[in-house]
Design a protein around this motif. Sequence first.
Motif, PDB file in Angstrom:
ATOM      1  N   PHE A   6     -21.874  48.226 -36.691  1.00  0.00           N
ATOM      2  CA  PHE A   6     -21.356  47.466 -35.554  1.00  0.00           C
ATOM      3  C   PHE A   6     -21.301  45.977 -35.851  1.00  0.00           C
ATOM      4  O   PHE A   6     -20.391  45.281 -35.374  1.00  0.00           O
ATOM      5  CB  PHE A   6     -22.202  47.716 -34.302  1.00  0.00           C
ATOM      6  CG  PHE A   6     -21.653  47.044 -33.076  1.00  0.00           C
ATOM      7  CD1 PHE A   6     -20.521  47.544 -32.457  1.00  0.00           C
ATOM      8  CD2 PHE A   6     -22.257  45.898 -32.548  1.00  0.00           C
ATOM      9  CE1 PHE A   6     -19.986  46.916 -31.338  1.00  0.00           C
ATOM     10  CE2 PHE A   6     -21.729  45.276 -31.429  1.00  0.00           C
ATOM     11  CZ  PHE A   6     -20.593  45.788 -30.822  1.00  0.00           C
ATOM     12  N   ASN A   7     -22.256  45.459 -36.613  1.00  0.00           N
ATOM     13  CA  ASN A   7     -22.239  44.025 -36.947  1.00  0.00           C
ATOM     14  C   ASN A   7     -20.933  43.647 -37.640  1.00  0.00           C
ATOM     15  O   ASN A   7     -20.328  42.614 -37.342  1.00  0.00           O
ATOM     16  CB  ASN A   7     -23.422  43.671 -37.838  1.00  0.00           C
ATOM     17  CG  ASN A   7     -24.748  43.724 -37.099  1.00  0.00           C
ATOM     18  OD1 ASN A   7     -24.776  43.720 -35.873  1.00  0.00           O
ATOM     19  ND2 ASN A   7     -25.839  43.775 -37.837  1.00  0.00           N
ATOM     20  N   PHE A   8     -20.502  44.496 -38.554  1.00  0.00           N
ATOM     21  CA  PHE A   8     -19.243  44.256 -39.263  1.00  0.00           C
ATOM     22  C   PHE A   8     -18.071  44.315 -38.299  1.00  0.00           C
ATOM     23  O   PHE A   8     -17.187  43.436 -38.317  1.00  0.00           O
ATOM     24  CB  PHE A   8     -19.074  45.289 -40.381  1.00  0.00           C
ATOM     25  CG  PHE A   8     -17.724  45.261 -41.034  1.00  0.00           C
ATOM     26  CD1 PHE A   8     -17.419  44.293 -41.991  1.00  0.00           C
ATOM     27  CD2 PHE A   8     -16.750  46.180 -40.692  1.00  0.00           C
ATOM     28  CE1 PHE A   8     -16.162  44.256 -42.592  1.00  0.00           C
ATOM     29  CE2 PHE A   8     -15.498  46.152 -41.287  1.00  0.00           C
ATOM     30  CZ  PHE A   8     -15.208  45.185 -42.239  1.00  0.00           C
ATOM     31  N   LEU A   9     -18.030  45.343 -37.452  1.00  0.00           N
ATOM     32  CA  LEU A   9     -16.942  45.488 -36.492  1.00  0.00           C
ATOM     33  C   LEU A   9     -16.920  44.324 -35.504  1.00  0.00           C
ATOM     34  O   LEU A   9     -15.851  43.810 -35.155  1.00  0.00           O
ATOM     35  CB  LEU A   9     -17.086  46.806 -35.736  1.00  0.00           C
ATOM     36  CG  LEU A   9     -16.961  48.084 -36.567  1.00  0.00           C
ATOM     37  CD1 LEU A   9     -17.241  49.309 -35.698  1.00  0.00           C
ATOM     38  CD2 LEU A   9     -15.568  48.186 -37.194  1.00  0.00           C
ATOM     39  N   PHE A  10     -18.089  43.923 -35.059  1.00  0.00           N
ATOM     40  CA  PHE A  10     -18.208  42.825 -34.097  1.00  0.00           C
ATOM     41  C   PHE A  10     -17.662  41.530 -34.696  1.00  0.00           C
ATOM     42  O   PHE A  10     -16.907  40.787 -34.047  1.00  0.00           O
ATOM     43  CB  PHE A  10     -19.680  42.650 -33.712  1.00  0.00           C
ATOM     44  CG  PHE A  10     -19.924  41.734 -32.556  1.00  0.00           C
ATOM     45  CD1 PHE A  10     -19.669  42.133 -31.256  1.00  0.00           C
ATOM     46  CD2 PHE A  10     -20.431  40.454 -32.766  1.00  0.00           C
ATOM     47  CE1 PHE A  10     -19.901  41.283 -30.184  1.00  0.00           C
ATOM     48  CE2 PHE A  10     -20.675  39.594 -31.708  1.00  0.00           C
ATOM     49  CZ  PHE A  10     -20.402  40.017 -30.408  1.00  0.00           C
ATOM     50  N   LEU A  11     -18.010  41.275 -35.946  1.00  0.00           N
ATOM     51  CA  LEU A  11     -17.542  40.069 -36.628  1.00  0.00           C
ATOM     52  C   LEU A  11     -16.028  40.099 -36.820  1.00  0.00           C
ATOM     53  O   LEU A  11     -15.332  39.117 -36.524  1.00  0.00           O
ATOM     54  CB  LEU A  11     -18.244  39.921 -37.978  1.00  0.00           C
ATOM     55  CG  LEU A  11     -17.762  38.773 -38.870  1.00  0.00           C
ATOM     56  CD1 LEU A  11     -17.971  37.430 -38.184  1.00  0.00           C
ATOM     57  CD2 LEU A  11     -18.473  38.811 -40.223  1.00  0.00           C
ATOM     58  N   GLN A  12     -15.513  41.219 -37.310  1.00  0.00           N
ATOM     59  CA  GLN A  12     -14.077  41.325 -37.562  1.00  0.00           C
ATOM     60  C   GLN A  12     -13.278  41.205 -36.275  1.00  0.00           C
ATOM     61  O   GLN A  12     -12.204  40.579 -36.253  1.00  0.00           O
ATOM     62  CB  GLN A  12     -13.763  42.644 -38.273  1.00  0.00           C
ATOM     63  CG  GLN A  12     -14.347  42.757 -39.668  1.00  0.00           C
ATOM     64  CD  GLN A  12     -13.940  41.606 -40.567  1.00  0.00           C
ATOM     65  OE1 GLN A  12     -12.764  41.249 -40.650  1.00  0.00           O
ATOM     66  NE2 GLN A  12     -14.913  41.010 -41.249  1.00  0.00           N
TER      67      GLN A  12
END
Length: 242
Positions: free
Chosen positions: A167-173
């Motif tokens: 989720f951290n990656f998705l949230f950032l993107q």
Amino acid sequence: MFDARLFQTLGILLVLALPALFLTTNVRVAFQSQALYTYAIDAFDAPERTGVEREELIRGTAGLIRYFESDEDLITTEIIVNGRSEPLFTEREALHFRDVRDLLRRVYSVQAAAAVFVLAGVLAAVLALAWRRPGAAAIISARLRQSAVGTVIVIISVGIFAALGGFNFLFLQFHLLSFSNDLWQGQATDRMIQLFPQAFFLQATLLIGLAAIIEMAVVWLCATLILRRVRRAAARLAQPND
């Protein structure tokens, strides 16, 4: 009038429009739901984190909901803190929420366009049945089922990825693609971070996805029932008259 190619094209559009409609609708409901904001306040102990009484935070988030539906330039909602009135958010936070509102308006535009396509597809299927064209109705029903199944597979896949740490990656993107500035990168002392930590967005995203899965299950069931009816109608039309 009932050109198979026309219905095939409409069916392909439905495959994309159906998930767009449900997901954008769920996002709209979430952003307009006081219950979700109140959950964020209670679940993540916002009164302790912000030093603001719970009732004032609820009143403040109600103002945020109104702002998202308004034409005000910046949110001006104020709350009472230690007996004094002060803005709920700093100017930097208010600027970010203006960006959020602009993004929401784009989401709502997608919702409206998707609703037109979905309604057109459903109406076309109804007319096809009424005009005794079961083949055309079958095309629409089959595409609805494909869209429902495909959407559920994608949502579950993304949900598993997010739950397992992605989720951290998705949230950032998401933020890099959605905003042209870094106003969303708040500090731990900012109220927007204290009210809405990243864990809240993970839960809200999973909730939106779960709602979409339930909606798609209903669509799949309805489309399956219609498809069975269509096939029976086609079988009756194919029977020779005595």
